[in-house]
Design a protein around this motif. Structure first.
Motif, mmCIF file in Angstrom:
data_model
loop_
_atom_site.group_PDB
_atom_site.id
_atom_site.type_symbol
_atom_site.label_atom_id
_atom_site.label_comp_id
_atom_site.label_asym_id
_atom_site.label_seq_id
_atom_site.Cartn_x
_atom_site.Cartn_y
_atom_site.Cartn_z
ATOM 1 N N ILE A 1 19.482 34.916 -52.060
ATOM 2 C CA ILE A 1 19.188 34.596 -50.659
ATOM 3 C C ILE A 1 19.386 33.089 -50.494
ATOM 4 C CG2 ILE A 1 17.456 34.685 -48.826
ATOM 5 C CD1 ILE A 1 15.901 36.743 -50.503
ATOM 6 N N GLY A 2 20.045 32.703 -49.436
ATOM 7 C CA GLY A 2 20.228 31.271 -49.178
ATOM 8 C C GLY A 2 20.426 31.061 -47.687
ATOM 9 N N SER A 3 20.434 29.814 -47.266
ATOM 10 C CA SER A 3 20.635 29.544 -45.839
ATOM 11 C C SER A 3 21.699 28.465 -45.663
ATOM 12 C CB SER A 3 19.319 29.122 -45.185
ATOM 13 O OG SER A 3 18.797 27.995 -45.831
ATOM 14 N N LEU A 4 22.095 28.300 -44.437
ATOM 15 C CA LEU A 4 23.186 27.368 -44.093
ATOM 16 C C LEU A 4 22.948 25.967 -44.665
ATOM 17 C CD1 LEU A 4 25.726 26.893 -42.306
ATOM 18 C CD2 LEU A 4 24.135 26.147 -40.511
ATOM 19 N N ARG A 5 23.957 25.401 -45.286
ATOM 20 C CA ARG A 5 23.867 24.027 -45.790
ATOM 21 C C ARG A 5 25.274 23.429 -45.808
ATOM 22 N NH1 ARG A 5 22.838 28.156 -48.967
ATOM 23 N NH2 ARG A 5 23.991 28.448 -50.894
ATOM 24 N N PHE A 6 25.335 22.163 -45.524
ATOM 25 C CA PHE A 6 26.644 21.496 -45.570
ATOM 26 C C PHE A 6 26.438 19.988 -45.667
ATOM 27 C CE2 PHE A 6 25.565 22.397 -41.134
ATOM 28 C CZ PHE A 6 25.658 21.151 -40.534
ATOM 29 N N ASN A 7 27.431 19.301 -46.191
ATOM 30 C CA ASN A 7 27.354 17.844 -46.305
ATOM 31 C C ASN A 7 27.471 17.219 -44.916
ATOM 32 O OD1 ASN A 7 27.268 18.018 -49.075
ATOM 33 N ND2 ASN A 7 29.484 17.923 -49.268
ATOM 34 N N PRO A 8 26.768 16.105 -44.687
ATOM 35 C CA PRO A 8 26.834 15.472 -43.365
ATOM 36 C C PRO A 8 28.265 15.134 -42.952
ATOM 37 C CG PRO A 8 25.198 14.383 -44.758
ATOM 38 C CD PRO A 8 25.872 15.397 -45.613
ATOM 39 N N GLU A 9 29.067 14.688 -43.931
ATOM 40 C CA GLU A 9 30.440 14.299 -43.576
ATOM 41 C C GLU A 9 31.301 15.505 -43.199
ATOM 42 O OE1 GLU A 9 28.967 13.790 -46.468
ATOM 43 O OE2 GLU A 9 30.267 14.245 -48.166
ATOM 44 N N MET A 10 30.790 16.699 -43.477
ATOM 45 C CA MET A 10 31.561 17.900 -43.132
ATOM 46 C C MET A 10 31.401 18.270 -41.655
ATOM 47 S SD MET A 10 31.571 21.298 -45.451
ATOM 48 C CE MET A 10 31.057 22.641 -44.411
ATOM 49 N N LYS A 11 30.363 17.725 -41.037
ATOM 50 C CA LYS A 11 30.049 18.110 -39.656
ATOM 51 C C LYS A 11 31.264 17.915 -38.740
ATOM 52 C CE LYS A 11 26.523 17.103 -36.157
ATOM 53 N NZ LYS A 11 27.210 16.444 -35.061
ATOM 54 N N ARG A 12 31.883 16.751 -38.846
ATOM 55 C CA ARG A 12 33.030 16.450 -37.984
ATOM 56 C C ARG A 12 34.180 17.420 -38.256
ATOM 57 N NH1 ARG A 12 34.587 11.621 -35.694
ATOM 58 N NH2 ARG A 12 32.385 11.376 -35.280
ATOM 59 N N LYS A 13 34.402 17.719 -39.538
ATOM 60 C CA LYS A 13 35.497 18.641 -39.880
ATOM 61 C C LYS A 13 35.226 20.032 -39.338
ATOM 62 C CE LYS A 13 37.167 16.130 -43.820
ATOM 63 N NZ LYS A 13 37.271 15.943 -45.236
ATOM 64 N N MET A 14 33.982 20.480 -39.444
ATOM 65 C CA MET A 14 33.644 21.802 -38.905
ATOM 66 C C MET A 14 33.898 21.830 -37.392
ATOM 67 S SD MET A 14 30.077 22.318 -41.004
ATOM 68 C CE MET A 14 29.466 23.780 -40.201
ATOM 69 N N GLU A 15 33.516 20.758 -36.723
ATOM 70 C CA GLU A 15 33.679 20.734 -35.264
ATOM 71 C C GLU A 15 35.149 20.670 -34.875
ATOM 72 O OE1 GLU A 15 29.294 18.726 -34.510
ATOM 73 O OE2 GLU A 15 31.084 17.455 -34.421
ATOM 74 N N ASN A 16 35.947 19.974 -35.692
ATOM 75 C CA ASN A 16 37.380 19.916 -35.399
ATOM 76 C C ASN A 16 38.079 21.225 -35.725
ATOM 77 O OD1 ASN A 16 37.320 17.326 -34.503
ATOM 78 N ND2 ASN A 16 37.878 16.411 -36.469
ATOM 79 N N ASN A 17 37.745 21.780 -36.893
ATOM 80 C CA ASN A 17 38.435 23.002 -37.325
ATOM 81 C C ASN A 17 37.989 24.234 -36.537
ATOM 82 O OD1 ASN A 17 40.023 21.800 -39.318
ATOM 83 N ND2 ASN A 17 38.462 22.030 -40.904
ATOM 84 N N TYR A 18 36.703 24.239 -36.150
ATOM 85 C CA TYR A 18 36.147 25.442 -35.489
ATOM 86 C C TYR A 18 35.342 25.020 -34.262
ATOM 87 C CZ TYR A 18 37.623 27.162 -39.981
ATOM 88 O OH TYR A 18 38.391 27.448 -41.081
ATOM 89 N N PRO A 19 36.043 24.607 -33.199
ATOM 90 C CA PRO A 19 35.331 24.037 -32.048
ATOM 91 C C PRO A 19 34.379 25.020 -31.364
ATOM 92 C CG PRO A 19 37.719 24.208 -31.651
ATOM 93 C CD PRO A 19 37.506 24.528 -33.083
ATOM 94 N N ASP A 20 34.558 26.320 -31.548
ATOM 95 C CA ASP A 20 33.652 27.285 -30.899
ATOM 96 C C ASP A 20 32.376 27.524 -31.695
ATOM 97 O OD1 ASP A 20 35.410 27.612 -28.838
ATOM 98 O OD2 ASP A 20 36.421 29.338 -29.753
ATOM 99 N N SER A 21 32.325 27.020 -32.917
ATOM 100 C CA SER A 21 31.149 27.259 -33.755
ATOM 101 C C SER A 21 29.954 26.480 -33.204
ATOM 102 C CB SER A 21 31.427 26.803 -35.189
ATOM 103 O OG SER A 21 30.237 26.832 -35.935
ATOM 104 N N ARG A 22 28.762 27.087 -33.292
ATOM 105 C CA ARG A 22 27.543 26.424 -32.827
ATOM 106 C C ARG A 22 26.709 25.907 -34.002
ATOM 107 N NH1 ARG A 22 29.288 24.900 -29.076
ATOM 108 N NH2 ARG A 22 27.259 24.215 -28.284
#
Ligand code: SF4
Length: 354
Positions: A225-246
């Motif tokens: 069992i685990g939950s969402l985690r990501f590096n802070p510097e990944m935030k921008r990439k996630m928003e660029n690659n997947y703009p519809d993601s919340r």
């Protein structure tokens, strides 16, 4: 064969078959002494993945986004045999999923089938193939001899549809899981990353119910069992690659391992919720563990924690020996590295029962 470097998304469009270069086996990259890690070993046999999960850490990790599969399975196995041969008393769990999906490319490469056959002859190692695909046709009839755990990363329909693009639907994953269990494979279940969304409680409860309609608990080797985690510097990439993601809009905090997570009370509440759902379906013997969480979170969820990653590693070996005879004999704690002097963990393997 094209050799120029590709970006993460372009790299998903074609597979490069590559020779083995350097060491491929090691400890999971997320290992961190401030957290309880399970000490699984990884075999880096694939790089990148045809799927597009908005939270995938590979978008921040790969220098060259080309999708690569190591063709020389014999060389990979030479390294595995040499490594596990140095500690023959220990049972190794070895996964091929660190830098990609273990089965998504199987129709094209046949790599997993070759690894399954090779692991069938090893006494002190178990192969873990982890996937979000339904690509099990090429492995169903392989003579696995119970030495391979085929694992699925599982999430609610809503999260699969909105965040795990191009992966198999939940129905297809469950059908594939059912066929794989019928073929005698052990099954691993990873409810990870749990993600907050409208109606998450009912959705995750329903997910657990559907999973155990598809697979008998006796085939289940372990559950994480685990939950969402990501590096802070990944935030921008996630928003660029997947703009519809919340995902990046949630209230998240920075942990000691430099990863963003939901706040602790929320994580604990999510873990307790899915644990309660799991308990309605499974026996006490199935080992359940948290991925990348600290001692105090374990205590809040299970009422106890393993003393160390080494102890958790040992508990895996004990559970796999007792339930499936893996490892060839009862494991001895002294072979699982440093022994802690204090034990806050009275009954091995039964986290969910404490
Ligand atoms: S399946 Fe795994 S490796 Fe592939 S995109 Fe999703 S998170 Fe990344």
């Amino acid at each position: 064969m094209e050799s120029r470097r590709l970006d993460y998304k372009d790299g998903k469009q074609m597979i490069r078959v590559i020779p083995k270069k350097g060491e491929a086996m090691g400890t999971c990259a997320t290992f961190n002494r401030k957290y309880i890690c399970c000490l699984v070993q990884v075999l880096r046999s694939v790089h990148n993945c045809p799927f597009e999960c908005s939270y995938c850490f590979l978008q921040n990790y790969l220098n060259d986004g080309a999708t690569k599969s190591v063709s020389d399975v014999d060389a990979l196995m030479d390294e595995v045999r040499a490594r596990i041969g140095r500690e023959p008393e220990k049972l190794f769990r070895i996964g091929t999923w660190e830098l990609g999906d273990s089965l998504a490319l199987e129709e094209e490469t046949g790599q997993a089938a070759k690894l399954i056959l090779a692991f069938a002859g090893l006494k002190n190692a178990v192969l873990e193939l982890k996937t979000k695909s339904c690509c099990v046709d090429p492995i169903i009839d392989v003579d696995h001899r119970g030495k391979t755990v085929v694992s699925w990363s599982l999430n609610t329909r809503h999260i699969i549809r909105t965040e795990e693009h191009r992966t198999a639907t939940l129905e297809k994953r469950l059908q594939a899981m059912s066929r794989t269990a019928q073929a005698g494979y052990l099954i691993g279940l990873h409810f990870d990353p749990m993600i907050l969304h409208e109606g998450w409680q009912a959705e995750y409860k329903a997910l657990v119910q559907q999973v155990f309609q598809a697979v008998p608990p006796d085939n289940v080797a372990w559950i994480s069992i685990g939950s969402l985690r990501f590096n802070p510097e990944m935030k921008r990439k996630m928003e660029n690659n997947y703009p519809d993601s919340r995902l990046t809009c949630a209230e998240i905090v920075l942990g000691d391992d430099a990863k963003m997570r939901y706040v602790k009370p929320l994580r604990v509440s999510m873990y307790r919720h899915i644990l309660a759902a799991l308990k309605q379906h499974i026996s006490k013997e199935i080992l359940i563990y948290l991925c990348m969480e600290r001692w105090d979170v374990w205590d809040k969820v299970f009422g106890c924690h393993p003393d160390s990653p080494e102890q958790l590693d040992y508990l895996f070996a004990e559970s796999l020996y007792q339930r499936f005879g893996l490892g060839g004999g009862p494991p001895e704690r002294e072979f699982y590295n440093e022994i802690s002097t204090t034990s806050s963990f009275p009954t091995p393997g039964l986290f969910h029962n404490l």
